[in-house]
Design a protein around this motif. Structure first.
Motif, PDB file in Angstrom:
ATOM      1  N   GLY A 160      44.697  56.465  55.200  1.00 17.22           N
ATOM      2  CA  GLY A 160      45.742  57.485  55.048  1.00 17.22           C
ATOM      3  C   GLY A 160      47.137  57.060  55.419  1.00 17.22           C
ATOM      4  O   GLY A 160      48.094  57.823  55.225  1.00 17.22           O
ATOM      5  N   ALA A 171      42.368  61.565  61.558  1.00 17.68           N
ATOM      6  CA  ALA A 171      43.060  62.652  60.855  1.00 17.68           C
ATOM      7  C   ALA A 171      44.151  63.260  61.722  1.00 17.68           C
ATOM      8  O   ALA A 171      45.261  63.537  61.253  1.00 17.68           O
ATOM      9  CB  ALA A 171      42.056  63.725  60.443  1.00 17.68           C
ATOM     10  N   LEU A 188      47.039  60.673  62.134  1.00 15.76           N
ATOM     11  CA  LEU A 188      47.815  60.571  60.878  1.00 15.76           C
ATOM     12  C   LEU A 188      48.683  61.798  60.658  1.00 15.76           C
ATOM     13  O   LEU A 188      49.806  61.692  60.157  1.00 15.76           O
ATOM     14  CB  LEU A 188      46.878  60.352  59.693  1.00 15.76           C
TER      15      LEU A 188
END
Ligand code: PGA
Length: 250
Positions: free
Chosen positions: A29, A240, A243
């Motif tokens: 990501g 997650a 990011l």
């Protein structure tokens, strides 16, 4: 113009497999992070693994500390040149856990800051007040003292190659974040203090906020004019979440 920097401080967490999973998740990501710099600071033994994994990406690697000495009889320590040899770009120095749990005083932190620079590592100098110091109204005195200890050894010019992380101790790992305005006030004070000595350095230096920054509060904190990124503990252990903070930084 300063660009923001978000750095993950993994502290004493992880295993080879969990670290591989975390980095894989970040690599998947990280291209969505447009302008901000991204760094991770693994436990030292995992640094070679992490630097190899992030080699062709925008993720930089830092250490969580660095020895004040370059070689010799200093059992348990890791020298700046060793960290550099394995691809580190940054070295955290003076984290509050090092100061409070391992007795590193301002002079020791300044010596470690100097060792990082002399070995081509960018120090991330952590400073910040304890809860009782905030309650006594001496926050500015504390961060001034912590910065002055480094200036006394290295001079103001050293801050051209350094990052400062303002981390109120009462906000670290507690879930209690400083309000954006509380953080901004201290960041502006720090920048003003540096500006009195060198306006250019003050304008360009990255001053990160650290202390329970997460995916939910990052945008508001990072929207303040003098908050140039984050040093992230707990929320850097999930790809997650980390990011999302990096993307909030730009
Ligand atoms: P935290 O840690 O994000 O878990 O509060 C920050 C730090 O100690 O650098």
């Amino acid at each position: 113009m300063r660009t923001k920097l978000v750095a993950g401080n993994w502290k004493l967490n992880g295993s080879l497999s969990s670290i591989r999973e975390l980095i894989d998740g970040m690599l998947a990501g990280v291209d969505a992070v447009k302008t901000a710099g991204v760094a991770v600071c693994p436990p030292a033994i995992y640094i070679p693994e992490v630097t190899a994994m992030v080699k062709d990406s925008k993720i930089a690697v830092g250490s969580q500390n660095v020895c004040d000495q370059d070689s010799g009889a200093y059992t348990g320590e890791i020298a700046g040149a060793m960290l550099k040899e394995f691809g580190c770009e940054y070295a955290i120095v003076g984290h509050s856990e090092r100061r409070s749990l391992y007795g590193e005083d301002d002079a020791m932190v300044a010596a470690r800051f100097a060792a990082a620079r002399r070995n081509g590592l960018k120090p991330i100098l952590c400073i910040g007040e304890k809860l009782e110091e905030r309650e006594q109204g001496v926050t500015e005195d504390v961060v001034s003292r912590q910065i002055d200890a480094v200036i006394a050894v290295e001079g103001i010019s050293a801050f051209a190659d350094a990052v400062i992380a303002y981390e109120p101790v009462w906000a670290i790992g507690t879930g209690k974040t400083a309000s954006p305005q509380q953080a901004q006030d201290v960041h502006a004070f720090i920048r003003g203090k540096l500006a009195a000595l060198d306006a250019g350095i003050a304008e360009n230096i990255i001053i990160q906020y650290g202390g329970s920054m997460n995916a939910g509060n990052a945008e508001e904190l990072l929207g303040m004019p003098d908050i140039d990124g984050g040093l992230i503990g707990g929320a850097s252990l999930k790809a997650a979440d980390f990011l999302a903070i990096c993307q909030a930084a730009g």
